[in-house]
Design an enzyme around this catalytic site. Structure first.
Site, mmCIF file in Angstrom:
data_model
loop_
_atom_site.group_PDB
_atom_site.id
_atom_site.type_symbol
_atom_site.label_atom_id
_atom_site.label_comp_id
_atom_site.label_asym_id
_atom_site.label_seq_id
_atom_site.Cartn_x
_atom_site.Cartn_y
_atom_site.Cartn_z
ATOM 1 N N MET A 265 29.058 42.369 12.727
ATOM 2 C CA MET A 265 28.180 43.632 13.610
ATOM 3 C C MET A 265 26.824 43.828 11.868
ATOM 4 S SD MET A 265 28.499 47.179 15.083
ATOM 5 C CE MET A 265 29.510 47.784 13.456
ATOM 6 N N PRO B 287 31.051 43.153 23.752
ATOM 7 C CA PRO B 287 30.686 43.819 23.243
ATOM 8 C C PRO B 287 28.813 44.248 23.317
ATOM 9 C CG PRO B 287 31.214 42.526 21.348
ATOM 10 C CD PRO B 287 31.150 42.052 22.303
ATOM 11 N N ASN B 288 28.554 45.398 23.430
ATOM 12 C CA ASN B 288 27.468 46.411 23.626
ATOM 13 C C ASN B 288 26.542 46.212 22.681
ATOM 14 O OD1 ASN B 288 26.229 46.274 25.793
ATOM 15 N ND2 ASN B 288 27.564 48.720 26.851
ATOM 16 N N CYS B 289 26.536 45.685 21.218
ATOM 17 C CA CYS B 289 25.924 45.750 20.256
ATOM 18 C C CYS B 289 24.707 44.905 19.705
ATOM 19 C CB CYS B 289 26.734 45.159 18.695
ATOM 20 S SG CYS B 289 28.142 44.429 18.274
ATOM 21 N N ASP B 290 24.097 44.394 20.484
ATOM 22 C CA ASP B 290 23.088 42.666 20.041
ATOM 23 C C ASP B 290 22.060 43.297 21.001
ATOM 24 O OD1 ASP B 290 22.764 39.823 19.419
ATOM 25 O OD2 ASP B 290 21.721 40.870 18.389
#
Lengths: 98, 117, 104
Positions: B27, C101-104
């Site tokens: 991340m 996953p929703n992180c980009d």
């Protein structure tokens, strides 16, 4: 005759050392989960484990999961899940160190 | 831009710290330069030949190979952590830089943010 | 038509259920007709997932497409044309992979 189990890495935790201080030569010590790191050859704790009073065994599936079959100390034998169950039957009691 | 050093210190399956450190690296790498250091029992996360199917857990060691695609080029392993555990660079799944304790101290100094898992 | 076991959002529950036929059906439920241009990206993202055990982010996917399929295709626009609105989600679904996953 006691079956001891240890599930912590000796490199991160004192559990294995505590168990070895308390275990006698009539006993068996089975290394399980992260305890299997205690069965490595050539590591800081290898000599201690190899010369320990109780018989030392290690749970094969936990060893294999961690990719350690090629690093197992030559003086330590493996057992499978069925062997684990048998050990609990053939010993008077089980002491879990965790 | 602030550089991050993420230190991963736990064995792979006993706890979820190792997986969480990897997720943090993936991340953070989208936003800042990230270095990753395998220290203490963390070195076991990149031991070759893992097969966590035996204990019905997802083996995440293949995921480390993706880090290059995420621009994480600085991957370090502590020489003393390997040595204490009877391991060498050849036992690892990943191309890493094996570094001394002095280099580790230097990494802690030079990175703006240090996260330890 | 076979009944495909998906979750409420349409992602396969069991990744091993995936086949080319299943992909066609999943695409139909997204109102998409698969062309060669779709298939090469579907195979690419599946190979990525099998190798690394995670889904790429959009940024990494675009770079992979550029490296493997060429500069012309290695653009967000190309993927948006093939899989409109949210390429990563729709592509993952049709490729039989988990929701990214929703992180980009």
């Amino acid at each position: 005759m006691i079956l001891h189990t240890v599930n912590k890495s000796p490199y991160a935790d004192q559990t294995l050392l505590s168990c070895l201080r308390a275990a006698s030569e009539k006993d068996t010590l089975l290394l399980i989960e992260d305890g299997v790191y205690g069965a490595l050859k050539g590591g800081e704790y290898s000599a201690l484990v190899e010369s320990a009073a109780p018989r030392i065994l290690v749970l094969a599936p936990d060893l294999e999961a961690r990719g350690l079959l090629d690093k197992l100390s030559t003086t330590i034998a493996t057992v499978d899940y069925a062997g684990f169950v048998e050990l609990t039957v053939t010993h008077d009691k089980v002491v879990s160190w965790f | 831009m602030k550089s991050f050093l993420i230190i991963t210190r736990r064995s792979p399956y006993g706890t979820s710290y190792g997986k969480e450190a990897l997720d943090a690296v993936l991340m953070a790498s989208a936003f800042v330069p990230v270095s990753l250091l395998f220290l203490d029992d963390g070195v076991f996360q990149i031991k070759q030949h893992q097969d966590a199917d035996c204990i019905e857990i997802k083996d995440y060691s293949p995921t480390f190979a993706v880090l290059e695609q995420y621009d994480v080029k600085n991957i370090y392993v502590s020489a003393s952590s390997l040595q204490h555990r009877g391991l060498t660079e050849k036992d690892l799944v990943l191309d890493v830089e094996v570094i001394s304790d002095a280099r580790i101290a230097n990494l802690l100094d030079t990175n703006a943010v240090v996260l330890s898992f | 038509m076979h009944c495909i076991d998906t979750d409420r959002e349409g992602y396969l529950k069991d990744l091993s259920d995936w086949s080319a036929d299943v992909a066609v059906q999943l695409a139909e439920s997204e109102s998409l007709t698969l062309t060669d241009n779709h298939w090469e990206v579907i195979h690419l993202i599946r190979d990525f997932y099998m190798k690394y055990k995670i889904s790429p982010t959009m940024r990494v996917l675009v770079r992979q497409v550029r490296d493997k399929l060429g500069v012309e295709k290695g653009r967000s626009f190309h993927l948006l044309t093939l899989f409109p609105d949210n390429p990563l989600k729709r592509l993952s679904k049709i490729a039989g992979l988990p929701k990214p996953p929703n992180c980009d």
